[in-house]
Each structure stands twice: as C-alpha cells, then as structure tokens.
Design an enzyme around this catalytic site. Structure first.
Site, PDB file in Angstrom:
ATOM      1  N   ASN A  44       0.787  -1.179  -0.029  1.00 47.66           N
ATOM      2  CA  ASN A  44       0.047  -0.001   0.016  1.00 47.66           C
ATOM      3  C   ASN A  44       0.782   1.142   0.155  1.00 47.66           C
ATOM      4  O   ASN A  44       0.691   2.104  -0.421  1.00 47.66           O
ATOM      5  CB  ASN A  44      -0.947  -0.053   1.124  1.00 47.66           C
ATOM      6  N   ARG A 112      -1.446 -16.387   5.345  1.00 49.76           N
ATOM      7  CA  ARG A 112      -0.263 -15.917   4.986  1.00 49.76           C
ATOM      8  C   ARG A 112       0.771 -16.842   5.468  1.00 49.76           C
ATOM      9  O   ARG A 112       2.210 -16.874   4.825  1.00 49.76           O
ATOM     10  CB  ARG A 112      -0.089 -14.675   5.014  1.00 49.76           C
ATOM     11  N   SER A 200       0.114   4.220  15.217  1.00 46.01           N
ATOM     12  CA  SER A 200      -1.429   4.531  15.224  1.00 46.01           C
ATOM     13  C   SER A 200      -1.528   4.414  16.922  1.00 46.01           C
ATOM     14  O   SER A 200      -0.640   4.078  17.683  1.00 46.01           O
ATOM     15  CB  SER A 200      -1.927   3.493  14.834  1.00 46.01           C
ATOM     16  N   ALA A 262      -5.409   3.059   5.049  1.00 45.98           N
ATOM     17  CA  ALA A 262      -5.383   4.692   5.327  1.00 45.98           C
ATOM     18  C   ALA A 262      -3.965   4.905   6.108  1.00 45.98           C
ATOM     19  O   ALA A 262      -3.539   6.235   5.635  1.00 45.98           O
ATOM     20  CB  ALA A 262      -6.684   5.087   5.980  1.00 45.98           C
ATOM     21  N   ASP A 264      -1.331   3.315   5.953  1.00 45.26           N
ATOM     22  CA  ASP A 264      -0.057   3.234   4.924  1.00 45.26           C
ATOM     23  C   ASP A 264      -0.063   4.395   4.151  1.00 45.26           C
ATOM     24  O   ASP A 264       0.987   4.845   3.589  1.00 45.26           O
ATOM     25  CB  ASP A 264      -0.317   2.082   4.335  1.00 45.26           C
TER      26      ASP A 264
END
Ligand code: KDG
Length: 327
Positions: A44, A112, A200, A262, A264
């Site tokens: 991103n 993953r 964050s 957002a 990133d």
C-alpha cells in the site's frame, strides 16, 4: 505504465497480499460476497507513493500463481519498480479477508503463514538498490511474518544506514501475527535505528500500555528517531521532532467507509512531502488529507488518491471552512 530511468527515490520491503473485502456486514463466516483487491502495508505504501508522484520500488517475493500475478500487475500499472520482486516457484501469495461489524469496524483474517513473502531473506536485498534510494521504508508486519523476513528487513535497514538513506518505519503491531513480547522487541529495535517513525493509537497502546499520546511521542523520540508521527485517524496526528515543541495537526472531516490501508497511504504521503522539502506541518496536513480520502472507499488500494485529487480536496475543504467562517 511509467518506466523508471533512474533508481527509485522510495524503496520498501515487505509483503503484498491479495485482499478480499466483504461487501456485507457481519462475521466472516456469514459473508458470501467479497471484492478482490490487493493489500499488504508496505505494498500500500509504494502504491500510494507512486500515486503521489514519487518513484517507488518494492522488494518482496510473490508465488508463481494467479494472486502473485495480480500483485505484479498492480505494481506495474502503478509504475512501481518491480526489478527486485522475486517470483518464487513452489510457493504461494498470501491473502487476507476484511470483515466489518455493524459499526463498520474491520477485522482482518490472514492466510499467509509460509507464503512466498514470508520466505524473504537477507540475500534478497541488494544493498546498492537500497543505497541509491532517498528513503527506505519497512514495518512491524514485515518483521512479524517470519524470522527470515525480519532478517531481510534488518539487512535493508543496515544497507540504508550505511549509505545515509533515511529510514521510515511503521510499527503496525499485529498481535495476530506473533506473540506480543516478540512484536514489542522487534519494533523497539527499529525505533532506535529509524529516522521517521509512524505509529497508530492502537500500536501505541500495544507498545506502552495506557498513557498519553504526548508521552508516547516523547518516549519514542527519546530512543533516536528525528521525527515521530502518532496517527489519530479522524483527529489528525501529532508530530514530534527532536528539540521542537509537539505539533498537533488536525484531520479532515469525511464519511468513512473502510479504514484499511489509510495509515499506509498516510505514511507514504508524509514521506513524499518530507522528501519534497515541505515543513513537518505541511507534510502532516497533506498526509491527513490522503488518509481521509483513503477511508472514503472500500479496500486498501482502490481509494488511495492521486496528488491532484488531494490538492483539489484540500482547496475545497478550505473554501468550505472559509464560507462557514464568513457566515
Ligand atoms: O494497513 C493495512 C494493512 O494492514 C492491510 O493491507 C493488510 O498488511 C496487512 C496486514 O498485515 O494487516
């Protein structure tokens, strides 16, 4: 497709994922329709940097499968340099699902473990490629996906430091990926070596427990970075710079659809503006606008705006505020 004739100014290392974003609210087990896109925090980041006008390159691995080809197609369409992307045979590209609760809060479910990107290793990093960039970016997610990916991030950080390339780092603490103690020690080790650190409020709570945002910025600045940015979503961000007083930079009001990606896109916007010599406050205002525009759409990548959209948005919002003030 843009063709790069020089080395990218911004280089990132990490994992790109294929994304399935729910088109209905509710638990994943109930959702039957999804929109496919691409995600992965560092992917991103490079896509956002490219949309905002920087040249960007990505170091990663994808599987030799349809999803790997989907990621490669995205990066190529966006003009991201993929000369350092390894297509790993006998491996697969990771995926994740985004589900939304009734309040619109998202939850990620990952598939993953053992992916191609989790097999990244130090030998995948060309020190000259990293050394020719102006900024190298990586994240706590990259460090958390496997020990060899963590070592690859470390090798790239050392290559960047040795050549005077600025290091940008997002803590992106994801407790679903690793035990909290290990996440904390990985993240703290890069705080001490990075030039720009992003985190964050959730990352801050994982790292430091209950404390004030001002204390978080001061504690991270104490261990070494020049700049620490604490992202506060709709409330904007705080920017700490060694020796200066804390900047409180307001956010932009928008209707939010999905916050995925957002943060990133914010990071990339801040870094690109910083590279262009903008003040920290200008970079943060612009990055807040990019974050706001990114939450207006579904999925990580589709809503990331191009530079012109951001500029028009900021002008439009300022006019609205002036009109309100004049009334
Ligand atoms: O910041 C958005 C990312 O979290 C998302 O795209 C998926 O990279 C991802 C992750 O590991 O959570």
């Amino acid at each position: 497709m843009k063709i790069l004739d020089t080395s990218p100014e911004v280089v990132a290392l990490g994992e790109g994922l294929v994304e399935f974003a729910a088109l209905e609210r509710g638990r994943l087990e109930q959702v039957t329709t999804f929109r496919r896109g691409c995600g992965g925090d560092t992917s991103n980041f490079v896509v956002a940097a490219a949309r905002l006008g920087a040249s960007a390159g990505y170091i990663t691995r994808v599987g030799d499968d349809d999803f790997g080809r989907a990621c490669l197609a995205l990066w190529q369409t966006e003009g991201v340099d993929i000369s350092q992307v390894i297509v790993a045979p006998d491996s697969f590209t990771g995926t994740y699902f985004i589900a939304f609760d009734e309040a619109g809060q998202h939850t990620f479910t990952y598939y993953r473990a053992g992916s191609a990107a989790s097999q990244l290793q130090p030998a995948d990093v060309d020190p000259d490629y990293v050394g020719r960039a102006r900024v190298f970016h990586t994240s706590g997610i990259t460090q958390a996906i496997s020990e060899s990916a963590r070592a690859a991030a470390d090798a790239a950080i050392e290559a960047a430091r040795a050549r005077g390339v600025a290091i940008s780092y997002d803590a992106n603490v994801r407790p679903k990926l690793k035990a909290m103690d290990a996440l904390r020690s990985n993240v703290a080790a890069v705080f001490a070596r990075a030039d720009i650190v992003f985190l964050s409020r959730e990352d801050a709570a994982h790292m430091f427990g209950p404390t004030s945002v001002e204390d978080v910025v001061a504690r991270v600045l104490d261990v070494g970075p020049q700049v620490v940015v604490l992202k506060r979503g709709p409330q904007g961000c705080l920017v700490g710079h060694r020796g200066d007083s804390l900047l409180v930079v307001p956010g932009w009001e928008v209707d939010s659809v999905d916050a995925t990606g957002a943060g990133d896109a914010f990071d990339a916007a801040f870094v690109v503006e910083w590279l262009r010599g903008r003040s920290l406050e200008q970079a943060a205002l612009f990055a807040n606008a990019v974050g706001a525009l990114t939450v207006r759409g579904l999925g990580a990548v589709t809503p990331i705006p191009a530079r012109k959209t951001v500029e028009e948005f900021m002008i439009g919002k300022r006019l609205q505020l002036e009109e309100r003030g004049a009334r």
